[in-house]
Design a protein around this motif. Structure first.
Motif, mmCIF file in Angstrom:
data_model
loop_
_atom_site.group_PDB
_atom_site.id
_atom_site.type_symbol
_atom_site.label_atom_id
_atom_site.label_comp_id
_atom_site.label_asym_id
_atom_site.label_seq_id
_atom_site.Cartn_x
_atom_site.Cartn_y
_atom_site.Cartn_z
ATOM 1 N N ILE A 32 -23.819 1.203 -12.001
ATOM 2 C CA ILE A 32 -23.175 0.749 -10.754
ATOM 3 C C ILE A 32 -22.463 1.921 -10.085
ATOM 4 O O ILE A 32 -21.588 2.551 -10.683
ATOM 5 C CB ILE A 32 -22.173 -0.389 -11.061
ATOM 6 C CG1 ILE A 32 -22.947 -1.573 -11.660
ATOM 7 C CG2 ILE A 32 -21.402 -0.798 -9.816
ATOM 8 C CD1 ILE A 32 -22.105 -2.756 -12.027
ATOM 9 N N PRO A 33 -22.832 2.223 -8.825
ATOM 10 C CA PRO A 33 -22.128 3.297 -8.111
ATOM 11 C C PRO A 33 -20.724 2.820 -7.716
ATOM 12 O O PRO A 33 -20.554 1.670 -7.272
ATOM 13 C CB PRO A 33 -22.990 3.512 -6.859
ATOM 14 C CG PRO A 33 -24.277 2.784 -7.122
ATOM 15 C CD PRO A 33 -23.938 1.661 -8.037
ATOM 16 N N VAL A 34 -19.745 3.694 -7.910
ATOM 17 C CA VAL A 34 -18.385 3.312 -7.525
ATOM 18 C C VAL A 34 -17.795 4.373 -6.590
ATOM 19 O O VAL A 34 -18.252 5.512 -6.544
ATOM 20 C CB VAL A 34 -17.464 3.115 -8.763
ATOM 21 C CG1 VAL A 34 -17.891 1.909 -9.573
ATOM 22 C CG2 VAL A 34 -17.388 4.361 -9.620
ATOM 23 N N CYS A 35 -16.774 3.939 -5.867
ATOM 24 C CA CYS A 35 -16.085 4.818 -4.917
ATOM 25 C C CYS A 35 -14.610 4.829 -5.307
ATOM 26 O O CYS A 35 -14.033 3.777 -5.579
ATOM 27 C CB CYS A 35 -16.269 4.243 -3.506
ATOM 28 S SG CYS A 35 -15.314 5.102 -2.248
ATOM 29 N N MET A 36 -14.006 6.004 -5.345
ATOM 30 C CA MET A 36 -12.595 6.092 -5.714
ATOM 31 C C MET A 36 -11.716 5.989 -4.461
ATOM 32 O O MET A 36 -11.885 6.761 -3.517
ATOM 33 C CB MET A 36 -12.317 7.424 -6.424
ATOM 34 C CG MET A 36 -10.926 7.477 -7.041
ATOM 35 S SD MET A 36 -10.493 9.118 -7.695
ATOM 36 C CE MET A 36 -11.692 9.357 -8.973
ATOM 37 N N ASP A 37 -10.807 5.027 -4.494
ATOM 38 C CA ASP A 37 -9.871 4.839 -3.381
ATOM 39 C C ASP A 37 -8.659 5.745 -3.623
ATOM 40 O O ASP A 37 -7.985 5.623 -4.644
ATOM 41 C CB ASP A 37 -9.439 3.358 -3.347
ATOM 42 C CG ASP A 37 -8.696 2.986 -2.077
ATOM 43 O OD1 ASP A 37 -8.220 3.892 -1.371
ATOM 44 O OD2 ASP A 37 -8.588 1.774 -1.795
ATOM 45 N N VAL A 38 -8.413 6.660 -2.709
ATOM 46 C CA VAL A 38 -7.272 7.576 -2.848
ATOM 47 C C VAL A 38 -6.185 7.151 -1.864
ATOM 48 O O VAL A 38 -6.463 6.881 -0.684
ATOM 49 C CB VAL A 38 -7.720 9.034 -2.576
ATOM 50 C CG1 VAL A 38 -6.528 9.985 -2.630
ATOM 51 C CG2 VAL A 38 -8.779 9.451 -3.583
ATOM 52 N N ASP A 39 -4.975 7.080 -2.362
ATOM 53 C CA ASP A 39 -3.837 6.645 -1.531
ATOM 54 C C ASP A 39 -3.611 7.625 -0.379
ATOM 55 O O ASP A 39 -3.529 8.838 -0.591
ATOM 56 C CB ASP A 39 -2.590 6.605 -2.422
ATOM 57 C CG ASP A 39 -1.327 6.381 -1.619
ATOM 58 O OD1 ASP A 39 -1.302 5.457 -0.796
ATOM 59 O OD2 ASP A 39 -0.357 7.160 -1.800
ATOM 60 N N MET A 40 -3.511 7.104 0.824
ATOM 61 C CA MET A 40 -3.323 7.955 2.004
ATOM 62 C C MET A 40 -2.021 7.597 2.729
ATOM 63 O O MET A 40 -1.915 7.786 3.943
ATOM 64 C CB MET A 40 -4.508 7.800 2.967
ATOM 65 C CG MET A 40 -5.772 8.492 2.522
ATOM 66 S SD MET A 40 -5.661 10.280 2.693
ATOM 67 C CE MET A 40 -6.087 10.808 1.072
ATOM 68 N N SER A 41 -1.070 7.052 1.991
ATOM 69 C CA SER A 41 0.204 6.748 2.659
ATOM 70 C C SER A 41 1.181 7.899 2.438
ATOM 71 O O SER A 41 0.974 8.747 1.573
ATOM 72 C CB SER A 41 0.779 5.447 2.102
ATOM 73 O OG SER A 41 1.025 5.569 0.716
ATOM 74 N N SER A 42 2.249 7.917 3.241
ATOM 75 C CA SER A 42 3.280 8.942 3.097
ATOM 76 C C SER A 42 4.570 8.270 2.670
ATOM 77 O O SER A 42 4.985 7.271 3.277
ATOM 78 C CB SER A 42 3.513 9.655 4.433
ATOM 79 O OG SER A 42 2.414 10.466 4.748
ATOM 80 N N ALA A 43 5.200 8.824 1.652
ATOM 81 C CA ALA A 43 6.466 8.249 1.186
ATOM 82 C C ALA A 43 7.603 9.073 1.764
ATOM 83 O O ALA A 43 7.786 10.232 1.390
ATOM 84 C CB ALA A 43 6.501 8.262 -0.337
ATOM 85 N N TYR A 44 8.333 8.487 2.730
ATOM 86 C CA TYR A 44 9.490 9.158 3.302
ATOM 87 C C TYR A 44 10.746 8.458 2.796
ATOM 88 O O TYR A 44 10.663 7.296 2.381
ATOM 89 C CB TYR A 44 9.435 9.092 4.838
ATOM 90 C CG TYR A 44 8.229 9.800 5.425
ATOM 91 C CD1 TYR A 44 7.812 11.037 4.924
ATOM 92 C CD2 TYR A 44 7.510 9.235 6.469
ATOM 93 C CE1 TYR A 44 6.709 11.682 5.451
ATOM 94 C CE2 TYR A 44 6.402 9.883 7.007
ATOM 95 C CZ TYR A 44 6.010 11.100 6.496
ATOM 96 O OH TYR A 44 4.922 11.741 7.015
ATOM 97 N N PRO A 45 11.893 9.136 2.846
ATOM 98 C CA PRO A 45 13.111 8.483 2.378
ATOM 99 C C PRO A 45 13.323 7.156 3.131
ATOM 100 O O PRO A 45 13.308 7.133 4.351
ATOM 101 C CB PRO A 45 14.228 9.482 2.725
ATOM 102 C CG PRO A 45 13.535 10.789 2.878
ATOM 103 C CD PRO A 45 12.131 10.503 3.326
#
Ligand SMILES: Cc1ncc(COP(=O)(O)O)c(C=O)c1O
Length: 396
Positions: free
Chosen positions: A137-150
């Protein structure tokens, strides 16, 4: 007189309301705008923002650059395969649905499909399915693209994969699974793609959003680049690196590692996409509700209309009166389950039985309310096509 209102009123004269429609002339121009904005990059169609197979087909017939589909469930991906589509990424992790949808059969039949993973548990679950069905089964890795600001999480809560080290650890895990193959990487920068930065009367907030976006874009480009380089250096041959959405085309395609940009909402261009600095698409999808009473001289109450969009509840999720221009919802009732009062003090004469044209806040959710879309071109209804709902399908 409101010519624009009259155009649609006359096109749909005699049509019982409510109904939804897509103006193909606008839809096609939006498609061309998307292609222009995307430069030479292939575009992956976010099906959740279209939810109508004939319109997905129309886009793919218009340009080979609309080459892949970002689906939102495994069952939907299988449905699309059966409709003749190919090259599909399921954009969100699936669990039991992976087992029941028949996705392994499609992979074995030669369809190009990838399922989303962002942790070892996802991989183990799909590995067991692959083993059972004797499928890789081919899979795709989901990478977090959010920014954590204070005190501000700028983005959405999706994947826990934020660093190259975490991506490499998951890749090592996937490499150890005999029935999985890492096919691609996806990162969705929702805070750039889906947050407007130019709504009227919010000057200071708009400045702040633009500044945060610029900062976040730099951070994400560095992160996505570092993750993809690390995976490639570790010997992972990625077939694709997917990113973006309607609101981020320009910044997503500027990233050297990205191979395709996802776009969905830009084709219907719903109300939540009206106010971006970098682009303007044309409203192409709408619905009509019928005036059935007039409780006061400038108040026209229509039947139905309460098609509210998902997400954090707020006035921006209400459908927006579109035509005649100047029509407004009331603060007290908003858009109601059985009736929607509209305030209108303009010059267009309105009477019982006349339509008010409304736009949904979001793109694809409109199709969960109607079985069909009437297709309009050049002043005529040229076709009527099924939405997913009209096919008897309800994926989520
Ligand atoms: C994973 C993913 N990619 C891309 C998009 C962008 O789609 P749209 O162009 O409709 O904003 C979405 C929308 O939510 C998404 O969930």
């Amino acid at each position: 007189m409101d010519q624009h209102y009259r155009y649609y009123r006359d096109v749909f004269a005699e049509r019982p309301m409510p109904f939804a429609f897509v103006d193909l002339d606008r839809f096609d121009r939006n498609a061309d705008t998307v292609l222009r904005r995307a430069g030479r990059m292939p575009v992956c169609l976010a099906s959740k923002s279209i939810r109508c197979a004939p319109l997905l087909k129309r886009l793919q017939a218009r340009s080979p650059r609309f080459h892949s589909i970002l689906a939102y469930s495994a069952c939907e991906a299988v449905f699309l395969c059966n409709q003749g589509f190919d090259n599909i990424i399921v954009a969100y992790p699936v669990w039991s649905e992976a087992r029941t949808s028949g996705i392994a059969d499609m992979v074995r039949a030669g369809k190009t499909l990838a399922l989303m993973v962002d942790c070892a548990e996802h991989a183990d679950y799909l590995e067991a399915l692959g083993r059972e069905t004797q499928t890789v089964i081919p899979v795709c890795m989901d990478v977090d693209m959010s920014s954590a600001y204070p005190r501000l999480h700028f983005g959405v809560l999706r994947s826990g994969i934020t660093t190259p080290a975490q991506a490499l650890a998951l890749w090592e895990h996937i490499r150890g699974c005999d029935h999985l193959r890492l096919d691609g990487v996806m990162g969705y920068e929702a805070q750039i793609a889906g947050v407007q930065d130019a709504p009227p009367a919010s000057f200071l907030k708009n400045q702040l959003v633009r500044t945060l976006k610029q900062r976040s874009i730099r951070e994400l480009a560095a992160r996505r680049g570092a993750v993809v380089h690390a995976l490639r250096e570790a010997g992972c041959g990625l077939r694709f690196v997917n990113g973006g959405g309607t609101g981020s085309i320009e910044s997503t395609i500027a990233e050297e590692v990205v191979t395709e940009v996802t776009v969905g909402s830009g084709f219907y261009s719903p109300a939540l996409f009206d106010h971006y600095t970098q682009f303007r698409h044309e409203p192409a999808a709408a619905f009509a509700i019928e005036i059935v009473r007039q409780p006061a001289p400038t108040t026209y109450t229509c039947q139905g209309g309460g098609y509210v969009a998902s997400g954090a509840a707020g006035a921006d999720k209400l459908p927006r009166p579109w035509l005649p221009e100047g029509a407004k919802l009331t603060a007290n009732e908003g858009a109601g389950e059985v009736q929607t009062p509209i305030i209108y003090a303009g010059t267009e004469p309105l009477s019982l039985g006349a339509p008010i044209f409304m736009r949904h806040a979001k793109a694809g959710e409109l199709c969960e309310r109607f079985n069909t879309l009437l297709l309009v071109s050049n002043g005529e209804i040229v076709d009527e096509v099924n939405t997913y709902r009209g096919e008897g399908l309800c994926f989520l």
